[in-house]
Design a protein around this motif. Structure first.
Motif, mmCIF file in Angstrom:
data_model
loop_
_atom_site.group_PDB
_atom_site.id
_atom_site.type_symbol
_atom_site.label_atom_id
_atom_site.label_comp_id
_atom_site.label_asym_id
_atom_site.label_seq_id
_atom_site.Cartn_x
_atom_site.Cartn_y
_atom_site.Cartn_z
ATOM 1 N N SER A 1 47.547 -18.199 84.981
ATOM 2 C CA SER A 1 47.062 -19.962 84.991
ATOM 3 C C SER A 1 46.671 -19.675 86.715
ATOM 4 C CB SER A 1 48.418 -20.058 85.703
ATOM 5 O OG SER A 1 49.375 -20.374 84.142
ATOM 6 N N ALA A 2 46.430 -18.839 87.447
ATOM 7 C CA ALA A 2 46.069 -18.931 88.839
ATOM 8 C C ALA A 2 44.079 -17.621 88.023
ATOM 9 C CB ALA A 2 46.694 -17.269 89.773
ATOM 10 N N ASP B 1 43.034 -19.005 85.417
ATOM 11 C CA ASP B 1 42.435 -19.556 84.726
ATOM 12 C C ASP B 1 41.762 -20.687 85.713
ATOM 13 O OD1 ASP B 1 42.503 -18.585 82.481
ATOM 14 O OD2 ASP B 1 44.366 -19.720 81.816
ATOM 15 N N VAL B 2 42.572 -21.003 86.438
ATOM 16 C CA VAL B 2 42.076 -21.617 88.316
ATOM 17 C C VAL B 2 41.257 -21.520 89.044
ATOM 18 C CG1 VAL B 2 42.860 -22.833 90.010
ATOM 19 C CG2 VAL B 2 43.997 -23.086 88.048
ATOM 20 N N LYS B 3 41.145 -20.127 89.059
ATOM 21 C CA LYS B 3 40.249 -19.418 89.564
ATOM 22 C C LYS B 3 38.758 -19.699 88.761
ATOM 23 C CE LYS B 3 38.855 -15.095 91.850
ATOM 24 N NZ LYS B 3 38.690 -13.707 92.441
ATOM 25 N N GLY C 1 38.138 -21.830 86.429
ATOM 26 C CA GLY C 1 37.732 -23.013 86.281
ATOM 27 C C GLY C 1 36.745 -23.277 87.871
ATOM 28 N N ALA C 2 37.831 -23.074 89.463
ATOM 29 C CA ALA C 2 37.527 -23.063 89.931
ATOM 30 C C ALA C 2 35.830 -22.844 90.752
ATOM 31 C CB ALA C 2 38.308 -22.867 91.577
#
Length: 310
Positions: free
Chosen positions: A95-96, A98-100, A102-103
């Motif tokens: 998840s991290a 993915d978030v990273k 995406g960011a």
């Protein structure tokens, strides 16, 4: 009694039940033994199993097996927990990431948009700068032209001023020759005349002062001589009066009588007429005679001379 009941109850339970449930074992002993000890006058307030042991270490073996099972279960639980934790950690990392990702994607998109907008802004700015530069150069050219025009006008004005200054110098010299120099000569002449008159006036004042001083000295000498003469005359008169005695005093008195009469009659000079009123026929004569008869005593009182004896 308690020991007997304890052994009896112990025979009805398994070793595991006694070892695992000591509270129930103690409760059964207390229930069974209470009627017997109660008849002895004893009340069981508390009954606790302190320890359960055996000589063949059966209970210890049960504990070991239980401990092993507990350890096994614990190890299994730890392994399961670690497995779940690893799974959860992997999921969290995924998840991290993915978030990273995406960011980062958003950051790249934003950076791309920023670069595009910056390029557009730079283009507009450069265009405006070029326009401003052209406008500035055009304005500078206009200002230079205006400055050149003004410099030409200033040159013309300066030439005109130079001509006017020369004209002013010419007129100044003309005024000096026609007005100033004659005026200075006239002023010098007037000053010399004034100085001569002042010197003449001073000398005249000095002479007048000397004259006044000499006249004053002569007057003082004359007054002094007259005073000395009058003093000498008075001294001689006094000597003569002293020699002649009463006759001299009478002479002085007779000389003074007109003055005394004048002083006495001075108030009468302001009188228009004098009217003497008397009651009898011979009263007027007697009044005049009485007035005249009062003169010798008055004269005697004033001068000390008795006219009745002269």
């Amino acid at each position: 009694t308690l020991e007997g009941h304890l052994r009896a109850i112990l025979g009805t339970l398994t070793v595991e039940e006694v070892y695992r449930d000591r509270d129930q074992f103690a409760s059964l002993v207390r229930e069974v033994a209470t009627p017997d000890v109660g008849r002895m006058g004893i009340e069981i307030l508390s009954f606790t199993i302190k320890d359960v042991y055996d000589n063949v270490e059966y209970l210890a073996s049960l504990g070991k097996a239980r401990t092993a099972a507990v350890k096994r279960d614990a190890n299994v639980g730890v392994a399961q927990a670690e497995r779940d934790a690893g799974i959860r950690e992997a999921e969290c990392e995924k998840s991290a990431m993915d978030v990273k990702y995406g960011a980062n994607t958003k950051i790249e998109d934003s950076h791309r948009l920023f670069l595009l907008q910056k390029a557009q802004f730079d283009s507009e700015v450069n265009s405006k700068k070029a326009e401003a530069q052209l406008s500035y150069e055009l304005q500078a050219a206009k200002m230079q032209q205006k400055i050149r025009n003004e410099e030409m006008e200033i040159d013309v004005v300066e030439r005109h001023i130079s001509v006017e200054e020369k004209e002013i110098l010419r007129k100044d010299k003309e005024l000096i020759a026609m007005v100033r120099l004659p005026a200075e000569a006239e002023a010098s002449r007037v000053e010399l005349i004034a100085q001569g008159k002042a010197k003449q006036t001073v000398e005249a004042s000095v002479a007048e002062a000397q004259k006044t001083k000499m006249i004053g000295a002569a007057d003082a000498y004359a007054i002094e001589a007259i005073g000395k003469a009058e003093a000498e005359m008075m001294r001689m008169k006094a000597a003569a009066y002293k020699q002649y005695g009463e006759a001299a005093i009478l002479s002085l008195t007779l000389e003074a009588l007109p003055k005394i009469a004048a002083e006495v009659a001075a108030p009468l000079a302001k009188t228009d007429e004098i009217v003497l009123i008397s009651g009898s026929d011979g009263g007027l004569t007697s009044d005049v005679t009485r007035l005249v008869s009062q003169i010798p005593p008055t004269l005697h009182a004033l001068t000390g001379v008795d006219l009745s004896k002269v």
